[in-house]
Design a protein around this motif. Structure first.
Motif, PDB file in Angstrom:
ATOM      1  N   THR A 130      16.080 -67.393  50.403  1.00 48.06           N
ATOM      2  CA  THR A 130      16.029 -67.183  51.852  1.00 48.06           C
ATOM      3  C   THR A 130      17.432 -66.896  52.352  1.00 48.06           C
ATOM      4  OG1 THR A 130      14.174 -68.729  52.063  1.00 48.06           O
ATOM      5  CG2 THR A 130      15.384 -68.184  54.074  1.00 48.06           C
ATOM      6  N   GLY A 131      17.721 -65.634  52.627  1.00 48.22           N
ATOM      7  CA  GLY A 131      19.064 -65.246  53.032  1.00 48.22           C
ATOM      8  C   GLY A 131      19.375 -65.660  54.463  1.00 48.22           C
ATOM      9  N   ILE A 132      20.485 -66.379  54.625  1.00 52.20           N
ATOM     10  CA  ILE A 132      20.915 -66.783  55.962  1.00 52.20           C
ATOM     11  C   ILE A 132      22.301 -66.226  56.294  1.00 52.20           C
ATOM     12  CG2 ILE A 132      19.512 -68.861  56.046  1.00 52.20           C
ATOM     13  CD1 ILE A 132      22.011 -70.449  55.213  1.00 52.20           C
ATOM     14  N   GLY A 133      22.912 -65.551  55.326  1.00 55.04           N
ATOM     15  CA  GLY A 133      24.230 -64.979  55.556  1.00 55.04           C
ATOM     16  C   GLY A 133      24.640 -64.114  54.386  1.00 55.04           C
ATOM     17  N   ALA A 134      25.826 -63.520  54.503  1.00 53.34           N
ATOM     18  CA  ALA A 134      26.359 -62.674  53.436  1.00 53.34           C
ATOM     19  C   ALA A 134      27.871 -62.606  53.591  1.00 53.34           C
ATOM     20  CB  ALA A 134      25.761 -61.274  53.503  1.00 53.34           C
ATOM     21  N   LEU A 135      28.532 -62.296  52.483  1.00 56.07           N
ATOM     22  CA  LEU A 135      29.987 -62.180  52.537  1.00 56.07           C
ATOM     23  C   LEU A 135      30.467 -61.055  51.634  1.00 56.07           C
ATOM     24  CD1 LEU A 135      31.332 -63.628  49.770  1.00 56.07           C
ATOM     25  CD2 LEU A 135      30.523 -65.654  50.928  1.00 56.07           C
ATOM     26  N   VAL A 136      31.648 -60.535  51.972  1.00 59.22           N
ATOM     27  CA  VAL A 136      32.305 -59.471  51.219  1.00 59.22           C
ATOM     28  C   VAL A 136      33.778 -59.821  51.121  1.00 59.22           C
ATOM     29  CG1 VAL A 136      32.901 -57.022  51.135  1.00 59.22           C
ATOM     30  CG2 VAL A 136      30.691 -57.727  52.032  1.00 59.22           C
ATOM     31  N   GLY A 137      34.347 -59.721  49.936  1.00 59.13           N
ATOM     32  CA  GLY A 137      35.767 -59.963  49.757  1.00 59.13           C
ATOM     33  C   GLY A 137      36.189 -61.349  50.213  1.00 59.13           C
ATOM     34  N   LEU A 177      29.083 -53.215  55.836  1.00 58.94           N
ATOM     35  CA  LEU A 177      29.471 -52.197  56.813  1.00 58.94           C
ATOM     36  C   LEU A 177      30.635 -52.669  57.676  1.00 58.94           C
ATOM     37  CD1 LEU A 177      25.956 -50.918  57.930  1.00 58.94           C
ATOM     38  CD2 LEU A 177      27.667 -49.607  56.661  1.00 58.94           C
ATOM     39  N   ARG A 178      30.602 -53.924  58.089  1.00 56.49           N
ATOM     40  CA  ARG A 178      31.696 -54.436  58.921  1.00 56.49           C
ATOM     41  C   ARG A 178      33.000 -54.483  58.131  1.00 56.49           C
ATOM     42  NH1 ARG A 178      28.743 -59.214  62.552  1.00 56.49           N
ATOM     43  NH2 ARG A 178      27.528 -57.739  63.838  1.00 56.49           N
ATOM     44  N   HIS A 179      32.911 -54.842  56.867  1.00 57.02           N
ATOM     45  CA  HIS A 179      34.085 -54.831  55.993  1.00 57.02           C
ATOM     46  C   HIS A 179      34.653 -53.417  55.886  1.00 57.02           C
ATOM     47  CE1 HIS A 179      36.542 -55.588  52.398  1.00 57.02           C
ATOM     48  NE2 HIS A 179      35.985 -54.503  51.886  1.00 57.02           N
ATOM     49  N   LEU A 180      33.790 -52.439  55.664  1.00 54.84           N
ATOM     50  CA  LEU A 180      34.247 -51.062  55.519  1.00 54.84           C
ATOM     51  C   LEU A 180      34.788 -50.501  56.827  1.00 54.84           C
ATOM     52  CD1 LEU A 180      31.349 -49.724  53.273  1.00 54.84           C
ATOM     53  CD2 LEU A 180      33.740 -50.039  52.583  1.00 54.84           C
ATOM     54  N   ARG A 181      34.155 -50.815  57.928  1.00 52.73           N
ATOM     55  CA  ARG A 181      34.601 -50.297  59.220  1.00 52.73           C
ATOM     56  C   ARG A 181      36.023 -50.736  59.519  1.00 52.73           C
ATOM     57  NH1 ARG A 181      32.907 -46.092  61.632  1.00 52.73           N
ATOM     58  NH2 ARG A 181      30.775 -46.768  62.059  1.00 52.73           N
ATOM     59  N   ALA A 183      15.418 -53.624  60.324  1.00 57.37           N
ATOM     60  CA  ALA A 183      16.748 -53.586  59.722  1.00 57.37           C
ATOM     61  C   ALA A 183      17.484 -52.313  60.113  1.00 57.37           C
ATOM     62  CB  ALA A 183      16.640 -53.695  58.202  1.00 57.37           C
ATOM     63  N   VAL A 184      16.779 -51.187  60.087  1.00 54.28           N
ATOM     64  CA  VAL A 184      17.401 -49.923  60.481  1.00 54.28           C
ATOM     65  C   VAL A 184      17.905 -50.004  61.918  1.00 54.28           C
ATOM     66  CG1 VAL A 184      16.974 -47.471  60.903  1.00 54.28           C
ATOM     67  CG2 VAL A 184      16.073 -48.561  58.831  1.00 54.28           C
ATOM     68  N   ARG A 185      17.090 -50.574  62.788  1.00 53.74           N
ATOM     69  CA  ARG A 185      17.483 -50.690  64.192  1.00 53.74           C
ATOM     70  C   ARG A 185      18.694 -51.622  64.346  1.00 53.74           C
ATOM     71  NH1 ARG A 185      12.856 -51.383  65.810  1.00 53.74           N
ATOM     72  NH2 ARG A 185      12.750 -53.642  65.694  1.00 53.74           N
ATOM     73  N   GLU A 186      18.688 -52.735  63.633  1.00 50.01           N
ATOM     74  CA  GLU A 186      19.785 -53.693  63.732  1.00 50.01           C
ATOM     75  C   GLU A 186      21.103 -53.106  63.223  1.00 50.01           C
ATOM     76  OE1 GLU A 186      19.994 -56.806  64.912  1.00 50.01           O
ATOM     77  OE2 GLU A 186      17.904 -56.891  65.575  1.00 50.01           O
ATOM     78  N   LEU A 187      21.024 -52.264  62.208  1.00 48.42           N
ATOM     79  CA  LEU A 187      22.232 -51.739  61.570  1.00 48.42           C
ATOM     80  C   LEU A 187      22.730 -50.437  62.193  1.00 48.42           C
ATOM     81  CD1 LEU A 187      21.158 -52.429  57.893  1.00 48.42           C
ATOM     82  CD2 LEU A 187      23.000 -53.593  59.127  1.00 48.42           C
ATOM     83  N   SER A 188      21.939 -49.852  63.058  1.00 47.05           N
ATOM     84  CA  SER A 188      22.290 -48.534  63.595  1.00 47.05           C
ATOM     85  C   SER A 188      23.580 -48.557  64.406  1.00 47.05           C
ATOM     86  CB  SER A 188      21.141 -47.985  64.447  1.00 47.05           C
ATOM     87  OG  SER A 188      20.891 -48.831  65.557  1.00 47.05           O
ATOM     88  N   GLY A 189      23.952 -49.704  64.929  1.00 47.67           N
ATOM     89  CA  GLY A 189      25.203 -49.794  65.672  1.00 47.67           C
ATOM     90  C   GLY A 189      26.409 -50.097  64.811  1.00 47.67           C
ATOM     91  N   GLU A 190      26.180 -50.302  63.523  1.00 47.82           N
ATOM     92  CA  GLU A 190      27.271 -50.669  62.616  1.00 47.82           C
ATOM     93  C   GLU A 190      27.783 -49.494  61.799  1.00 47.82           C
ATOM     94  OE1 GLU A 190      28.536 -53.678  62.648  1.00 47.82           O
ATOM     95  OE2 GLU A 190      27.021 -54.658  63.902  1.00 47.82           O
ATOM     96  N   ALA A 191      27.017 -48.411  61.717  1.00 45.63           N
ATOM     97  CA  ALA A 191      27.394 -47.231  60.943  1.00 45.63           C
ATOM     98  C   ALA A 191      27.238 -45.993  61.811  1.00 45.63           C
ATOM     99  CB  ALA A 191      26.526 -47.114  59.691  1.00 45.63           C
TER     100      ALA A 191
END
Length: 221
Positions: free
Chosen positions: A73-80, A150-154, A172-180
């Motif tokens: 059950t994913g509640i978060g994610a991290l990069v670097g 996406l936030r890491h790359l931006r 998911a597409v709708r949620e991410l559309s403002g990030e890319a």
């Protein structure tokens, strides 16, 4: 629409991205494109896309943070080394607080570092600034991992930043559309439960396969 496996999905996605339409052109006709895969499942998909566009392929390792006692059950994610991105609605629903998840974050960050070292094999990280970057995964369910990526790359200032997947939920597409700059998902079914239901073969991709694909891409460059 169903896919035989991730390679088949990657070829279908690549053909769609190549099609001369207003709905899915990539890579904007810009020079110096880069295809980044989210390992592990995104790697065979992204390999087909990179081959179609004769673009370099690399990975951006991200890790899902699972709920205590329910790691799927994913509640978060991290990069670097950046701070994790959490699903605040999920935290509230489960009665969790970010500061109570330090051990989970530390465990996932350690695994992230292990995979980065393993996959990169001494290669430097690719340059992002000023490039046309396409981030690829095998599917978008909640989109949490893609959001962190996406936030890491931006923050690294690409000229254009797009996210692509063979299949994904419309939420998911709708949620991410403002990030890319573009979110390019080939198949957005009306009823979406899980990415794997749209693949005949959705076996886990192993580290050895990821390394082999990246070596092949590096030698072909």
């Amino acid at each position: 629409m169903r896919f035989t496996d991730r390679r088949h999905a990657g070829r279908a996605l690549a053909r769609w991205l190549r099609a001369p339409t207003d709905t899915a052109p990539w890579p904007y006709g810009a020079a110096d494109p880069l295809v980044l895969a989210l390992p592990r499942g995104g790697v065979p998909v992204a390999a087909e896309v990179a081959q179609e566009f004769r673009a370099p392929l690399d990975v951006l390792v991200a890790r899902k943070i699972g709920a205590p006692g329910s790691p799927e059950t994913g509640i978060g994610a991290l990069v670097g080394e950046e701070q994790p991105v959490f699903d605040q609605r999920a935290l509230r629903f489960l009665g969790l607080a970010e500061d109570g998840l330090a051990s989970s974050v530390a465990r996932e960050r350690a695994e992230l570092r292990r995979r980065e070292d393993l996959y990169r094999e001494g290669r430097p990280e690719p340059r992002i600034t000023g490039r046309t970057v396409l981030l690829v995964d095998d599917g978008l369910a909640t989109g949490l991992t893609a959001l962190a990526a996406l936030r890491h790359l931006r923050r690294r200032q690409p000229a254009h930043l797009a996210l692509a997947a063979p299949v994904g939920s419309r939420d998911a597409v709708r949620e991410l559309s403002g990030e890319a700059d573009r979110v390019l998902v080939l198949h957005q079914p009306d009823h979406f439960r899980a990415v794997g239901e749209w693949y005949d073969d959705f076996d886990q991709v192993g580290d050895d396969e990821v390394i082999a694909v990246l070596r092949a891409a590096s030698s072909a460059a």
